[in-house]
Motif scaffolding. Structure first.
Motif, mmCIF file in Angstrom:
data_model
loop_
_atom_site.group_PDB
_atom_site.id
_atom_site.type_symbol
_atom_site.label_atom_id
_atom_site.label_comp_id
_atom_site.label_asym_id
_atom_site.label_seq_id
_atom_site.Cartn_x
_atom_site.Cartn_y
_atom_site.Cartn_z
ATOM 1 N N GLN A 153 0.860 -1.202 0.000
ATOM 2 C CA GLN A 153 0.000 0.000 0.000
ATOM 3 C C GLN A 153 0.887 1.240 0.000
ATOM 4 O OE1 GLN A 153 -2.657 0.314 3.357
ATOM 5 N NE2 GLN A 153 -3.705 2.129 2.570
ATOM 6 N N ARG A 154 0.525 2.216 -0.780
ATOM 7 C CA ARG A 154 1.358 3.422 -0.868
ATOM 8 C C ARG A 154 0.974 4.451 0.194
ATOM 9 N NH1 ARG A 154 0.917 5.528 -6.829
ATOM 10 N NH2 ARG A 154 -1.261 5.017 -6.445
ATOM 11 N N PHE A 155 1.968 5.177 0.660
ATOM 12 C CA PHE A 155 1.735 6.318 1.551
ATOM 13 C C PHE A 155 2.910 7.276 1.447
ATOM 14 C CE2 PHE A 155 4.653 4.943 4.943
ATOM 15 C CZ PHE A 155 4.691 3.555 4.786
ATOM 16 N N ASP A 156 2.679 8.511 1.876
ATOM 17 C CA ASP A 156 3.751 9.501 1.933
ATOM 18 C C ASP A 156 4.351 9.508 3.328
ATOM 19 O OD1 ASP A 156 3.298 10.317 -0.678
ATOM 20 O OD2 ASP A 156 2.008 12.014 -0.090
ATOM 21 N N ILE A 157 5.655 9.619 3.393
ATOM 22 C CA ILE A 157 6.341 9.825 4.668
ATOM 23 C C ILE A 157 6.666 11.320 4.761
ATOM 24 C CG2 ILE A 157 8.428 9.298 6.003
ATOM 25 C CD1 ILE A 157 8.551 6.640 4.314
ATOM 26 N N ARG A 158 6.389 11.900 5.895
ATOM 27 C CA ARG A 158 6.778 13.303 6.097
ATOM 28 C C ARG A 158 7.377 13.465 7.494
ATOM 29 N NH1 ARG A 158 6.108 18.590 4.285
ATOM 30 N NH2 ARG A 158 5.762 20.154 5.908
ATOM 31 N N ILE A 159 8.585 13.990 7.539
ATOM 32 C CA ILE A 159 9.235 14.333 8.798
ATOM 33 C C ILE A 159 9.137 15.845 8.909
ATOM 34 C CG2 ILE A 159 11.339 14.107 10.178
ATOM 35 C CD1 ILE A 159 10.138 11.425 9.091
ATOM 36 N N THR A 213 -8.856 3.658 4.052
ATOM 37 C CA THR A 213 -7.382 3.709 4.017
ATOM 38 C C THR A 213 -6.739 2.811 5.072
ATOM 39 O OG1 THR A 213 -7.114 5.509 5.623
ATOM 40 C CG2 THR A 213 -7.442 6.155 3.310
ATOM 41 N N GLY A 214 -7.497 2.405 6.085
ATOM 42 C CA GLY A 214 -6.909 1.654 7.190
ATOM 43 C C GLY A 214 -6.165 2.533 8.174
ATOM 44 N N ASN A 215 -6.206 3.851 7.938
ATOM 45 C CA ASN A 215 -5.481 4.794 8.785
ATOM 46 C C ASN A 215 -6.420 5.855 9.340
ATOM 47 O OD1 ASN A 215 -2.121 4.830 8.516
ATOM 48 N ND2 ASN A 215 -3.228 3.531 7.057
ATOM 49 N N HIS A 216 -6.078 6.305 10.552
ATOM 50 C CA HIS A 216 -6.823 7.409 11.137
ATOM 51 C C HIS A 216 -6.353 8.727 10.540
ATOM 52 C CE1 HIS A 216 -8.835 5.114 14.277
ATOM 53 N NE2 HIS A 216 -7.700 4.477 14.505
ATOM 54 N N VAL A 254 -2.327 8.829 1.988
ATOM 55 C CA VAL A 254 -2.426 7.388 2.228
ATOM 56 C C VAL A 254 -3.316 6.825 1.124
ATOM 57 C CG1 VAL A 254 -3.009 5.594 3.890
ATOM 58 C CG2 VAL A 254 -2.379 7.866 4.707
ATOM 59 N N GLU A 255 -2.910 5.702 0.558
ATOM 60 C CA GLU A 255 -3.634 5.151 -0.593
ATOM 61 C C GLU A 255 -5.003 4.615 -0.172
ATOM 62 O OE1 GLU A 255 -2.217 2.821 -4.533
ATOM 63 O OE2 GLU A 255 -1.817 1.739 -2.670
ATOM 64 N N TYR A 256 -6.018 4.947 -0.945
ATOM 65 C CA TYR A 256 -7.375 4.456 -0.703
ATOM 66 C C TYR A 256 -7.540 3.008 -1.167
ATOM 67 C CZ TYR A 256 -9.395 9.050 0.449
ATOM 68 O OH TYR A 256 -9.725 10.231 1.049
ATOM 69 N N LEU A 257 -8.528 2.339 -0.609
ATOM 70 C CA LEU A 257 -8.906 0.998 -1.061
ATOM 71 C C LEU A 257 -9.179 1.006 -2.564
ATOM 72 C CD1 LEU A 257 -9.651 -1.916 -0.071
ATOM 73 C CD2 LEU A 257 -12.026 -1.125 0.037
ATOM 74 N N SER A 258 -9.878 2.056 -3.032
ATOM 75 C CA SER A 258 -10.182 2.156 -4.464
ATOM 76 C C SER A 258 -8.895 2.206 -5.278
ATOM 77 C CB SER A 258 -11.021 3.410 -4.727
ATOM 78 O OG SER A 258 -10.319 4.580 -4.333
#
Ligand SMILES: [Zn+2]
Length: 646
Positions: free
Chosen positions: A44-50, A197-200, A222-226
């Protein structure tokens, strides 16, 4: 209705300041997206941000590692004193289990090490996959809404129901916790994107992690289920809602934004990113966002649009950059791409509407009207009613919209994800309009029947019915202990505020055995012949705003907050009000009830758990949804249903 407080994003991360050798606490304050405890599907794709707030001097990212291996940022930025380091479009590891992200950030005062552990869940397996995923979302629908709809629609005698709702008949029943990333009480944006997304997310945000970026559409995604199932399986996406289609629940399937109110940008993103989400069916209200700003019914503005997305986001997610373009004719863009466009019930239910593979239906300028008012018009077409005041006299019912969506989506041999929202269960509960909220639940349940019939007909389909949160502390307190004629003949209670004087309209609340079993006659259209019956069901609200209560069906709705400004002005001139407290004739005759949650405003969401009911054809995927579950669990169970890993 919502209130959103901007807060710092120091969320559950372990930030360790290196204090040794320092006389006082210093070093940059660091937050990390994804947050500690996040979960993702394999790949699953997501962005990391520090994101760092320096204590002294400029900030540098000394190291960024996942499981000890270096990860290279794709960009950095400085906004409002915060320096951000981004890794756009990161693919979660495929290996299931815990992974550790570690960032070391240094400024002139020292270094901070921040860590976040995230878990990867593998959804793949050898069970029979569900080709189609249907999410039936009754916005704001708690257990009491379901009970009230069952009593009104079917009745009961001798302590036994005379019928069950369609959702009651689903075999997999459980209970869902509803908190968001920053509160025990969610709004619909994170409420929905937990499932997709599985994420809050923070309240007011959907498909993103919070940040201090000024472009809210550039927040870490965060990548959507779609998107996941379109990318990996070629599935389509359908979104159906009785709300303005920019509203939080529909948007939290396909739009990534830190501002759920950015309707121009959200609707643009539906179209602009359709090749990522697989969007081929979009049905609801909200035509105002699709009309160029020059149209008097348009709500398009530059301030609710999205400025161009960052270059690395565009590249890594494979999406267009977009632009602030309030003069855009979005309907022309959809039809130019092959979407059939319909504007009313007649158009939707004609065979031509569903003959193609892409369908756009916009049935109102803002939110669609509610079942009670749509049915009133269907029963008396010659009488000018509320739907006429909203400039939408011929709107479809939610089950008709669901049927049309399923007909079109079923043409994709690879399957689909469909979200169907009954939006006004929430909105009418906010307005403390009991009869309209109950009718909405009945309308929603008729759409549930369509989803189940489809699942049985084609097989390989999982259907879940749930809410994003409960709204208003809706509770069944009893039934009217007298006739409607007697109720209407009571003298006004408006001035009775002395606690020693009982209002007449409090005396008519039949509690316990005096409630008996209310019986509503049901018309062939599936709704009560009359919502004001002798012995009618009575509703109280534990999360109320100020109101006058007279127990009668309210002649007018409150002014839809999502209507274009010209329609709002017309409604005000016709006697519609903004606050439930000011609504006539309740405020002339009813007894005053001080809001427990807010004053002259609407009722609010509650933190109460909500029910979930699940069904599946050709498999036993429904069995996953039993028990008490976190809201984000639902996402992983849906993905496992689609990929055989349950
Ligand atoms: Zn709400």
């Amino acid at each position: 209705m919502r209130s959103i407080n901007r807060q710092c994003i120091c969320l559950g991360l372990a930030a360790t300041a290196l204090l040794a050798g320092h006389a006082s606490f210093a070093a940059p304050t660091v937050s990390v997206a994804p947050v500690d405890g996040a979960r993702f599907l394999s790949d699953q794709r997501f962005d990391i941000r520090i994101e760092a707030l320096p204590a002294a001097g400029a900030v540098t990212l000394t190291s960024l590692k996942i499981d000890g291996a270096n990860v290279a940022p794709t960009s950095n930025d400085t906004v409002a004193g915060y320096t951000g380091f981004n890794v756009r479009g990161y693919h979660a590891p495929t290996a299931a289990g815990l992974h550790t992200l570690t960032a070391v950030v240094t400024d002139g005062s020292g270094s901070t090490t921040a860590t976040a552990k995230f878990e990867v869940i593998n959804p793949n397996g050898n069970r029979r996959p569900a080709k189609n995923v249907i999410i039936m979302l009754g916005d704001g629908m708690g257990a009491a809404h379901r009970t009230a709809a069952r009593i009104v629609r079917y009745g009961a005698v001798n302590g036994r129901p005379l019928g069950f709702l369609n959702m009651d008949k689903f075999p997999g029943t459980g209970q869902i916790l509803t908190e968001s990333l920053n509160s025990i009480i969610t709004d619909s944006a994170p409420g929905m994107c937990c499932y997709t997304t599985g994420n809050h997310a923070f309240n007011g945000q959907e498909g993103v992690y919070p940040s201090h970026l000024t472009n809210t559409f550039a927040y870490p995604r965060v990548e959507y289920l779609s998107e996941y199932l379109h990318r990996t399986q070629g599935k389509s996406l359908g979104i159906v809602s009785t709300a303005d289609i920019e509203d939080a629940t529909p948007a939290a399937n396909a739009a990534h934004t830190g501002n759920r109110g950015a309707g121009t940008g959200i609707c643009d993103q539906f179209f602009d990113e359709r090749n990522s989400t697989g969007l081929t069916v979009l049905l609801g209200g909200g035509r105002r966002w699709f009309l160029p700003a020059s149209d008097p019914f348009s709500s398009r503005t530059a301030s609710t649009d999205y400025a161009s997305l960052p270059a690395d986001l565009v590249t890594k997610w494979g999406v267009p950059a977009g632009a602030a373009d309030p003069s855009r004719d979005l309907i022309a863009d959809f039809t130019g791409d092959g979407f059939t466009y319909v504007t009313d019930r007649t158009g939707l239910t004609s065979a031509a509407a569903t003959s193609g593979t892409k369908l756009l239906g916009l049935f109102g300028y803002g939110n669609m009207n509610v079942a009670l008012d749509k049915i009133a018009k269907q029963r008396n077409p010659g009488v000018t009613g509320i739907v006429d005041d909203y400039h939408a006299p011929n709107q479809p019912m939610l089950d008709e919209m669901t049927d049309a969506a399923l007909t079109v989506l079923a043409k994709n041999p690879k399957g689909f994800v469909l979200t169907v929202e009954g939006a006004h269960i929430d909105k009418q509960s906010h307005a403390m309009d009991a009869d309209r909220a109950i009718w909405e639940t009945i309308e929603f349940d008729a759409a549930v029947a369509k989803a189940r019939a489809f699942a049985d007909k084609v097989g390989d389909t999982v259907v879940i019915v749930l809410a994003d949160h409960e709204c208003s502390g809706f509770s069944i307190i009893g039934a009217l202990n007298t006739s409607i004629a007697n109720l209407k003949a009571l003298p006004s209670d408006k001035a009775i505020l002395d606690p020693s004087i009982q209002p007449n309209r409090q005396k008519v609340v039949g509690t316990y055995d005096a409630a008996s079993f209310p019986h509503y006659a049901i018309a062939p259209d599936g709704f009560p012949v009359n919502s004001d019956i002798d012995g009618k069901l009575l509703i109280g609200y534990g999360a109320s705003g100020d109101r006058y209560e007279d127990w009668l069906t309210k002649p007018l709705t409150i002014i839809d907050s999502l209507a274009p400004s010209n329609i709002k002005a017309e409604l005000a001139s016709k006697g519609y009000t903004v606050a439930p407290r000011d609504r006539h004739p309740e405020s002339d005759n009813g007894f005053f009830l001080r809001g427990q949650a807010v004053a002259a405003d609407q009722a609010v969401h509650t933190a109460t758990d909500i029910p979930i009911s699940a069904y599946s054809s050709s498999s036993r995927a429904f069995e996953q949804f039993i028990g008490v579950q976190e809201n984000t669990d639902v996402f992983f169970k849906l993905a496992k249903s689609a990929l055989g890993g349950y």
